[in-house]
Write a protein that holds these residues in place. Structure first.
Motif, short mmCIF file in Angstrom:
data_model
loop_
_atom_site.label_atom_id
_atom_site.label_comp_id
_atom_site.label_asym_id
_atom_site.label_seq_id
_atom_site.Cartn_x
_atom_site.Cartn_y
_atom_site.Cartn_z
N ARG A 121 50.61 0.27 -0.71
CA ARG A 121 49.43 0.98 -0.21
C ARG A 121 48.53 1.43 -1.38
O ARG A 121 47.32 1.27 -1.32
CB ARG A 121 49.82 2.20 0.63
CG ARG A 121 48.57 2.91 1.14
CD ARG A 121 48.84 4.16 1.95
NE ARG A 121 47.58 4.67 2.42
CZ ARG A 121 47.28 4.87 3.69
NH1 ARG A 121 48.15 4.62 4.63
NH2 ARG A 121 46.09 5.34 4.02
N ARG A 122 49.14 1.95 -2.43
CA ARG A 122 48.37 2.40 -3.59
C ARG A 122 47.58 1.23 -4.18
O ARG A 122 46.39 1.35 -4.50
CB ARG A 122 49.32 3.00 -4.63
CG ARG A 122 48.60 3.66 -5.81
CD ARG A 122 49.58 4.05 -6.92
NE ARG A 122 50.16 2.92 -7.60
CZ ARG A 122 49.51 2.13 -8.47
NH1 ARG A 122 48.25 2.32 -8.74
NH2 ARG A 122 50.14 1.13 -9.06
N ARG A 123 48.22 0.09 -4.31
CA ARG A 123 47.55 -1.08 -4.88
C ARG A 123 46.46 -1.61 -3.94
O ARG A 123 45.42 -2.08 -4.41
CB ARG A 123 48.57 -2.17 -5.20
CG ARG A 123 49.49 -1.76 -6.34
CD ARG A 123 50.50 -2.84 -6.64
NE ARG A 123 51.49 -2.37 -7.61
CZ ARG A 123 52.07 -3.16 -8.48
NH1 ARG A 123 51.77 -4.45 -8.54
NH2 ARG A 123 52.97 -2.68 -9.31
N ILE A 124 46.71 -1.55 -2.64
CA ILE A 124 45.70 -2.00 -1.66
C ILE A 124 44.46 -1.12 -1.76
O ILE A 124 43.33 -1.62 -1.72
CB ILE A 124 46.28 -1.98 -0.23
CG1 ILE A 124 47.34 -3.07 -0.06
CG2 ILE A 124 45.17 -2.13 0.81
CD1 ILE A 124 46.83 -4.50 -0.23
N GLU A 125 44.65 0.18 -1.89
CA GLU A 125 43.49 1.08 -2.01
C GLU A 125 42.67 0.73 -3.25
O GLU A 125 41.44 0.71 -3.20
CB GLU A 125 43.96 2.53 -2.03
CG GLU A 125 44.48 2.98 -0.68
CD GLU A 125 45.21 4.33 -0.71
OE1 GLU A 125 45.59 4.80 -1.80
OE2 GLU A 125 45.43 4.88 0.39
N GLY A 126 43.32 0.40 -4.35
CA GLY A 126 42.62 -0.02 -5.56
C GLY A 126 41.92 -1.35 -5.37
O GLY A 126 40.79 -1.55 -5.85
N LEU A 127 42.56 -2.27 -4.66
CA LEU A 127 41.96 -3.58 -4.39
C LEU A 127 40.69 -3.43 -3.55
O LEU A 127 39.66 -4.03 -3.86
CB LEU A 127 42.97 -4.49 -3.70
CG LEU A 127 42.48 -5.88 -3.32
CD1 LEU A 127 42.10 -6.70 -4.54
CD2 LEU A 127 43.54 -6.61 -2.49
N ILE A 128 40.77 -2.62 -2.51
CA ILE A 128 39.59 -2.39 -1.67
C ILE A 128 38.46 -1.81 -2.52
O ILE A 128 37.32 -2.28 -2.44
CB ILE A 128 39.93 -1.44 -0.50
CG1 ILE A 128 40.88 -2.12 0.48
CG2 ILE A 128 38.65 -0.98 0.22
CD1 ILE A 128 41.46 -1.18 1.52
N HIS A 129 38.77 -0.84 -3.33
CA HIS A 129 37.75 -0.22 -4.18
C HIS A 129 37.10 -1.27 -5.08
O HIS A 129 35.86 -1.31 -5.22
CB HIS A 129 38.37 0.91 -5.00
CG HIS A 129 37.37 1.63 -5.86
ND1 HIS A 129 36.49 2.55 -5.36
CD2 HIS A 129 37.10 1.51 -7.19
CE1 HIS A 129 35.71 2.99 -6.34
NE2 HIS A 129 36.07 2.38 -7.46
N SER A 130 37.90 -2.14 -5.67
CA SER A 130 37.36 -3.15 -6.59
C SER A 130 36.50 -4.18 -5.86
O SER A 130 35.55 -4.71 -6.43
CB SER A 130 38.48 -3.85 -7.35
OG SER A 130 39.18 -4.75 -6.53
N LEU A 131 36.82 -4.47 -4.61
CA LEU A 131 36.05 -5.45 -3.85
C LEU A 131 34.75 -4.89 -3.29
O LEU A 131 33.80 -5.63 -3.05
CB LEU A 131 36.89 -6.00 -2.69
CG LEU A 131 38.07 -6.90 -3.09
CD1 LEU A 131 38.93 -7.21 -1.89
CD2 LEU A 131 37.57 -8.18 -3.75
N GLU A 132 34.71 -3.58 -3.10
CA GLU A 132 33.53 -2.98 -2.47
C GLU A 132 32.59 -2.32 -3.47
O GLU A 132 31.56 -1.79 -3.08
CB GLU A 132 33.98 -2.00 -1.40
CG GLU A 132 34.66 -2.70 -0.24
CD GLU A 132 35.04 -1.80 0.91
OE1 GLU A 132 35.21 -0.59 0.70
OE2 GLU A 132 35.18 -2.33 2.02
N HIS A 133 32.94 -2.33 -4.76
CA HIS A 133 32.07 -1.69 -5.75
C HIS A 133 31.73 -2.63 -6.88
O HIS A 133 32.28 -3.61 -7.14
CB HIS A 133 32.74 -0.42 -6.32
CG HIS A 133 32.89 0.63 -5.27
ND1 HIS A 133 34.04 0.78 -4.56
CD2 HIS A 133 32.02 1.54 -4.78
CE1 HIS A 133 33.88 1.78 -3.69
NE2 HIS A 133 32.66 2.24 -3.81
#
Length: 133
Positions: A121-133
């Motif tokens: 979950r922690r890594r997914i949250e970082g992945l989402i952030h990197s894809l949306e910014h």
């Protein structure tokens, strides 16, 4: 990267780690990101302990069968996240690849799978952030 990026999660059996990651990404990103998962040697069913661990956080990953990794599935992805599948994943220029070293939940107790789930979950949250910014 396409307007709606496609993320492919790959592990050996497509029954634990990749399924949990796909479940979290689908849950947290909704329809903003196209989510797929596959395995280099898929099992017959999703790991029941992984299903239980995800159910504890309100996410159902029990539907569907593990899928075989194909060259086309990698070609169609913008981001490929591998989790212990070694050299089984084909590499194509222009794709973003990440290798997440995570313990395999296969054969583990729910107590052992919970920290794996939480790290995913922690890594997914970082992945989402990197894809949306």
């Amino acid at each position: 990267m396409t307007e709606r990026p496609t993320v492919l999660f790959v592990c050996v059996h497509n029954a634990g780690r990749s399924r949990m990651a796909a479940g979290f990404l689908q849950h947290l990103a909704g329809d903003r990101i196209d989510v797929r998962s596959a395995g280099s040697a898929p099992k017959d069913a999703v790991n029941p302990v992984a299903v239980d661990a995800m159910a504890e956080v309100g996410i159902d990953i029990g539907a569907g069968e593990p899928k075989l990794l194909t060259v086309d599935s990698v070609k169609q992805a913008d981001v490929v996240v591998t989790m212990g599948c070694g050299d089984a994943c084909p590499i194509f220029p222009g794709k973003r690849y990440e290798d997440w070293e995570l313990d395999d939940p296969a054969g583990q107790s729910i107590e052992a799978v919970r920290p794996i789930r939480d790290e995913i979950r922690r890594r997914i949250e970082g992945l989402i952030h990197s894809l949306e910014h």
